[in-house]
Design a protein around this motif. Structure first.
Motif, PDB file in Angstrom:
ATOM      1  N   GLU A 115       0.842  -1.200   0.000  1.00  0.00           N
ATOM      2  CA  GLU A 115       0.000   0.000   0.000  1.00  0.00           C
ATOM      3  C   GLU A 115       0.880   1.254   0.000  1.00  0.00           C
ATOM      4  O   GLU A 115       2.071   1.156   0.294  1.00  0.00           O
ATOM      5  CB  GLU A 115      -0.881  -0.017   1.260  1.00  0.00           C
ATOM      6  N   TYR A 116       0.291   2.389  -0.301  1.00  0.00           N
ATOM      7  CA  TYR A 116       1.069   3.629  -0.225  1.00  0.00           C
ATOM      8  C   TYR A 116       0.304   4.680   0.545  1.00  0.00           C
ATOM      9  O   TYR A 116      -0.920   4.621   0.667  1.00  0.00           O
ATOM     10  CB  TYR A 116       1.437   4.150  -1.625  1.00  0.00           C
ATOM     11  N   SER A 117       1.054   5.627   1.087  1.00  0.00           N
ATOM     12  CA  SER A 117       0.425   6.815   1.644  1.00  0.00           C
ATOM     13  C   SER A 117       1.406   7.976   1.617  1.00  0.00           C
ATOM     14  O   SER A 117       2.589   7.786   1.342  1.00  0.00           O
ATOM     15  CB  SER A 117      -0.110   6.560   3.057  1.00  0.00           C
ATOM     16  N   PHE A 118       0.873   9.155   1.892  1.00  0.00           N
ATOM     17  CA  PHE A 118       1.719  10.358   1.938  1.00  0.00           C
ATOM     18  C   PHE A 118       1.101  11.356   2.901  1.00  0.00           C
ATOM     19  O   PHE A 118      -0.048  11.189   3.337  1.00  0.00           O
ATOM     20  CB  PHE A 118       1.905  10.961   0.538  1.00  0.00           C
ATOM     21  N   ASP A 119       1.885  12.360   3.230  1.00  0.00           N
ATOM     22  CA  ASP A 119       1.373  13.357   4.178  1.00  0.00           C
ATOM     23  C   ASP A 119       0.994  14.643   3.444  1.00  0.00           C
ATOM     24  O   ASP A 119       1.379  14.862   2.300  1.00  0.00           O
ATOM     25  CB  ASP A 119       2.409  13.663   5.274  1.00  0.00           C
ATOM     26  N   ARG A 120       0.215  15.449   4.129  1.00  0.00           N
ATOM     27  CA  ARG A 120      -0.044  16.813   3.678  1.00  0.00           C
ATOM     28  C   ARG A 120       0.924  17.701   4.432  1.00  0.00           C
ATOM     29  O   ARG A 120       1.186  17.454   5.616  1.00  0.00           O
ATOM     30  CB  ARG A 120      -1.448  17.262   4.066  1.00  0.00           C
ATOM     31  N   LYS A 121       1.428  18.756   3.765  1.00  0.00           N
ATOM     32  CA  LYS A 121       2.300  19.673   4.515  1.00  0.00           C
ATOM     33  C   LYS A 121       1.472  20.452   5.553  1.00  0.00           C
ATOM     34  O   LYS A 121       1.957  20.771   6.624  1.00  0.00           O
ATOM     35  CB  LYS A 121       3.063  20.613   3.579  1.00  0.00           C
ATOM     36  N   GLU A 122       0.182  20.738   5.213  1.00  0.00           N
ATOM     37  CA  GLU A 122      -0.698  21.399   6.185  1.00  0.00           C
ATOM     38  C   GLU A 122      -1.871  20.449   6.423  1.00  0.00           C
ATOM     39  O   GLU A 122      -2.467  19.966   5.472  1.00  0.00           O
ATOM     40  CB  GLU A 122      -1.259  22.729   5.649  1.00  0.00           C
ATOM     41  N   ALA A 123      -2.218  20.198   7.709  1.00  0.00           N
ATOM     42  CA  ALA A 123      -3.312  19.270   8.003  1.00  0.00           C
ATOM     43  C   ALA A 123      -4.625  19.811   7.443  1.00  0.00           C
ATOM     44  O   ALA A 123      -4.856  21.019   7.412  1.00  0.00           O
ATOM     45  CB  ALA A 123      -3.413  19.066   9.505  1.00  0.00           C
ATOM     46  N   LYS A 124      -5.490  18.908   6.988  1.00  0.00           N
ATOM     47  CA  LYS A 124      -6.797  19.296   6.438  1.00  0.00           C
ATOM     48  C   LYS A 124      -7.801  19.343   7.585  1.00  0.00           C
ATOM     49  O   LYS A 124      -7.870  18.384   8.376  1.00  0.00           O
ATOM     50  CB  LYS A 124      -7.193  18.253   5.389  1.00  0.00           C
ATOM     51  N   ASP A 125      -8.593  20.414   7.688  1.00  0.00           N
ATOM     52  CA  ASP A 125      -9.477  20.527   8.853  1.00  0.00           C
ATOM     53  C   ASP A 125     -10.942  20.285   8.499  1.00  0.00           C
ATOM     54  O   ASP A 125     -11.835  20.589   9.264  1.00  0.00           O
ATOM     55  CB  ASP A 125      -9.294  21.903   9.534  1.00  0.00           C
ATOM     56  N   HIS A 126     -11.234  19.749   7.300  1.00  0.00           N
ATOM     57  CA  HIS A 126     -12.622  19.419   6.960  1.00  0.00           C
ATOM     58  C   HIS A 126     -12.634  18.074   6.234  1.00  0.00           C
ATOM     59  O   HIS A 126     -11.573  17.462   6.058  1.00  0.00           O
ATOM     60  CB  HIS A 126     -13.233  20.523   6.081  1.00  0.00           C
ATOM     61  N   GLY A 127     -13.813  17.623   5.831  1.00  0.00           N
ATOM     62  CA  GLY A 127     -13.904  16.326   5.154  1.00  0.00           C
ATOM     63  C   GLY A 127     -13.281  15.223   6.001  1.00  0.00           C
ATOM     64  O   GLY A 127     -13.509  15.145   7.213  1.00  0.00           O
ATOM     65  N   GLU A 128     -12.444  14.390   5.390  1.00  0.00           N
ATOM     66  CA  GLU A 128     -11.843  13.284   6.142  1.00  0.00           C
ATOM     67  C   GLU A 128     -10.811  13.794   7.143  1.00  0.00           C
ATOM     68  O   GLU A 128     -10.459  13.085   8.098  1.00  0.00           O
ATOM     69  CB  GLU A 128     -11.231  12.243   5.185  1.00  0.00           C
ATOM     70  N   GLY A 129     -10.325  15.024   6.949  1.00  0.00           N
ATOM     71  CA  GLY A 129      -9.396  15.651   7.895  1.00  0.00           C
ATOM     72  C   GLY A 129      -8.060  14.942   7.995  1.00  0.00           C
ATOM     73  O   GLY A 129      -7.772  13.991   7.277  1.00  0.00           O
TER      74      GLY A 129
END
Ligand SMILES: O=P(O)(O)OC[C@H]1O[C@H](OP(=O)(O)OP(=O)(O)O)[C@H](O)[C@@H]1O
Ligand SMILES: O=C(O)c1cc(=O)[nH]c(=O)[nH]1
Length: 239
Positions: A115-129
């Protein structure tokens, strides 16, 4: 001694796509380097394929032996998730996960459930967050894939992020080990990270390979090679 043909082919793709450039470039560490490797320049289908295949082969070569990592079952893969730190690590993780599953000679079948994943440089504060996209990391063995190691800061940040999510980092793979010292140290960033985290860290190419490849191909001028040697004399690591 010349570099192996598959490394020479990868280096040729990097030069063809102008992902490897000679000139004057400021690094994340603020050093001024006479060469720069930009994985973001592998944006054409054939170049991205060459890059992903080179990562997949390096991973298969370095991590297929379960004995290279602790606590791995003889037949099981030593990692569950390939993690690409934002931003440049994102396409690398995605393309390499696909390239692993397409390795020839039956090897690819081993990687069909990676599997793969990655990060966001800024956290998302809506939707799946949250700040992780793709495979959850909790309780998983994670292989970090990134473009370059210079001072190791970005890799250290990625390890901390994965650990905070409950994952265990089992290795790091990069396209280029610049074989540089950390600021205020004679040791290499890669050596220090290896000792600190006790994990394998492998590269498709090292600076030494690049210098040899440039000499073999005659692509670099004497002046380019001299400036790389001067940079190496100043920042080259001793381990
Ligand atoms: O600090 P090191 O571990 O030696 O690595 C240097 C990193 O710095 C750059 O990434 P940057 O964080 O600038 O992000 P980007 O992927 O968005 O370009 C570059 O892509 C390397 O990954
Ligand atoms: O150290 C860096 O910032 C760095 C070096 C390099 O060759 N390529 C890159 O993307 N970053």
């Amino acid at each position: 001694m010349s570099i192996p043909p598959w490394k020479a082919a990868f280096l040729a793709s990097a030069l063809d796509g102008r992902a490897l450039r000679l000139g004057s470039f400021e690094l994340k560490s603020k050093r001024i380097s006479p060469y720069f490797f930009n994985a973001g320049d592998f944006y054409r289908a054939d170049l991205l394929t060459a890059l992903a295949v080179a990562y997949a082969n390096t991973i298969h070569e370095s991590f297929s032996s379960s004995s290279s990592l602790p606590d791995a079952d003889a037949d099981a893969l030593p990692f569950d998730v390939i993690f690409g730190p934002a931003y440049k690590g994102i396409p690398l993780a995605t393309a390499t996960t696909m390239a692993l599953a397409q390795l020839p000679g039956g090897a690819g079948a081993r990687y069909g459930r990676v599997e793969y994943s990655f990060d966001r440089k800024e956290a998302k504060d809506h939707g799946e967050g949250g700040s992780i996209v793709g495979a959850p990391l909790k309780g998983r063995r994670v292989l970090i894939i990134d473009d370059v190691i210079s001072a190791g800061t970005a890799k250290r940040d990625a390890v901390a992020k994965i650990q905070a999510e409950g994952g265990t980092v089992v290795g790091i793979v990069v396209a280029l080990d610049r074989q540089e010292t950390l600021p205020d140290s004679a040791g290499s960033a890669i050596g220090l990270l290896r000792r600190e985290f006790g994990i394998p860290i492998v590269a498709i190419l090292t600076l030494e390979n690049i210098v040899q490849g440039l000499k073999d191909s005659g692509v670099a001028s004497q002046d380019d090679l001299r400036r790389i040697e001067e940079y190496r004399a100043k920042y080259g690591a001793t381990d």
